[in-house]
Every structure is written in structure tokens, then in C-alpha cells.
Design an enzyme around this catalytic site. Sequence first.
Site, PDB file in Angstrom:
ATOM      1  N   ILE A 106      52.415  58.184  20.724  1.00 50.30           N
ATOM      2  CA  ILE A 106      51.325  59.139  20.963  1.00 50.30           C
ATOM      3  C   ILE A 106      50.749  59.662  19.651  1.00 50.30           C
ATOM      4  CG2 ILE A 106      53.005  61.027  21.217  1.00 50.30           C
ATOM      5  CD1 ILE A 106      51.074  62.323  23.263  1.00 50.30           C
ATOM      6  N   CYS A 107      49.484  60.052  19.692  1.00 51.38           N
ATOM      7  CA  CYS A 107      48.804  60.726  18.590  1.00 51.38           C
ATOM      8  C   CYS A 107      48.596  59.769  17.413  1.00 51.38           C
ATOM      9  CB  CYS A 107      49.587  61.982  18.206  1.00 51.38           C
ATOM     10  SG  CYS A 107      48.690  63.131  17.134  1.00 51.38           S
ATOM     11  N   ALA A 108      49.165  60.075  16.253  1.00 49.74           N
ATOM     12  CA  ALA A 108      49.012  59.203  15.084  1.00 49.74           C
ATOM     13  C   ALA A 108      49.971  58.022  15.115  1.00 49.74           C
ATOM     14  CB  ALA A 108      49.233  60.017  13.801  1.00 49.74           C
ATOM     15  N   HIS A 128      45.115  59.001  18.576  1.00 46.31           N
ATOM     16  CA  HIS A 128      44.363  60.216  18.255  1.00 46.31           C
ATOM     17  C   HIS A 128      42.992  59.795  17.706  1.00 46.31           C
ATOM     18  CE1 HIS A 128      43.097  63.938  16.326  1.00 46.31           C
ATOM     19  NE2 HIS A 128      44.005  64.549  17.056  1.00 46.31           N
ATOM     20  N   SER A 156      48.900  57.280  23.823  1.00 50.54           N
ATOM     21  CA  SER A 156      48.164  58.472  24.229  1.00 50.54           C
ATOM     22  C   SER A 156      47.566  59.156  23.006  1.00 50.54           C
ATOM     23  CB  SER A 156      49.112  59.409  24.982  1.00 50.54           C
ATOM     24  OG  SER A 156      48.426  60.515  25.524  1.00 50.54           O
TER      25      SER A 156
END
Length: 199
Positions: A106-108, A128, A156
Site C-alpha cells: 500500500i501507499c509508496a 499513492h 492500494s
Amino acid sequence: MTTPSVLVCLAPGTEEIEAVAVMDIMVRAGFNVTTASAAEDGDLTVTCSRGVKILADAPLVKVADEEYDCIVVPGGVEGATCLGESALVLEMLRQQHCDQKWVAAICAAPALVLEKNGLLPDAHKACHPAFIEQINEEKRNTKRVFTDHDHKLITSQGPGTALEFAVEIVLVLAGKEKAKEVTDPMVMIPSLHYDKKFA
């Protein structure tokens, strides 16, 4: 059915909402969840991106040989960078993919852990928005949570999508009834109808 097992990798600078959301949802689902610190000094107390401290269950090296149904890689720029530079994390993720088991990032993390190190290059990935351009243009996905079933990868966008991301892990490991059982008492976002998903 065997109780699913999930490993959450932690590192200094990990985004705390993303890590804790997954840990919490896994517990609510009755899964076996292990948190492991990838800190170089082996410290179990991980200081996250906003200063929240999380006490990991074990140093990563102690649990690396265990088998997990899903390995979760949270974001946070510093944390994802640390995880993406850990030879042990990368080897575990390669083995997880080789064993045809789930990886969730998720994210980075999809950019700084997976893409940067050539992991799951054929899988489509969400990320992200600040890091989406680091994902191969042909493999980018802009959904809040995206599941590539062919490659057993869940990705995500960030802290605001962390609950949906965590529930998606429940969904793929235990089905929509378990996801609904977890989400109903939580007053989740109304658009997330887990009782109707895949119906």
C-alpha cells in the site's frame, strides 16, 4: 478451513494507519497475524512516520522461514524505502510469489518495494498518487484498492484507503461472508457492500 496467517512487515518510518488498520482487521477476522520489525538493529519498537510507536512481535529474521498466506508491506516513504532495501524482505516476497501466495502493498510500497526491485513486474498495481508514475505505465491502476488475482497481489493508495485494503485481504483469504462479518459492526463506508461483492 485452516486459519489464514498474515505477516505485517514494519520498519522505521512505516505509515502507522496502514500498519495498524491491517493488524486490527486481521484480528477482527480471527486470522493469525504476526508483526515483524525489519529494523537493521533488530529493535522491536518501531517509530512510525508520525511518531507513533508500534511494538513488533519479533525481528523479521526470526520469522522469515515461516509460511504465510499473505505478506503485507505498508507504506510511508521512509518505511517503504527501508523495506525495499532489505534483502530479507525482498527474498521473502520473491518466495511468496514463487509459492503462489498473496502479497499486499500500500501507499509508496508498490513503487519503492515492488517496482523498484522488479518484483511482480507483470502485475497491475495501484499506488499513492505521488508515486504512481514510478509504476510501469502499462501496469498502473488508479483504483483505491486493486486486486490482481492472476498474480495474487493487492495494492492500494494510502492511509485513507487502508481499511478497504485490509478488508480486501480478508475477502481474498476467507471470502465475502467473513468480510461482511468483519465490516458490519464497524459501520464501514456504505458503498462497500461486502455481502453483495462477487454475488
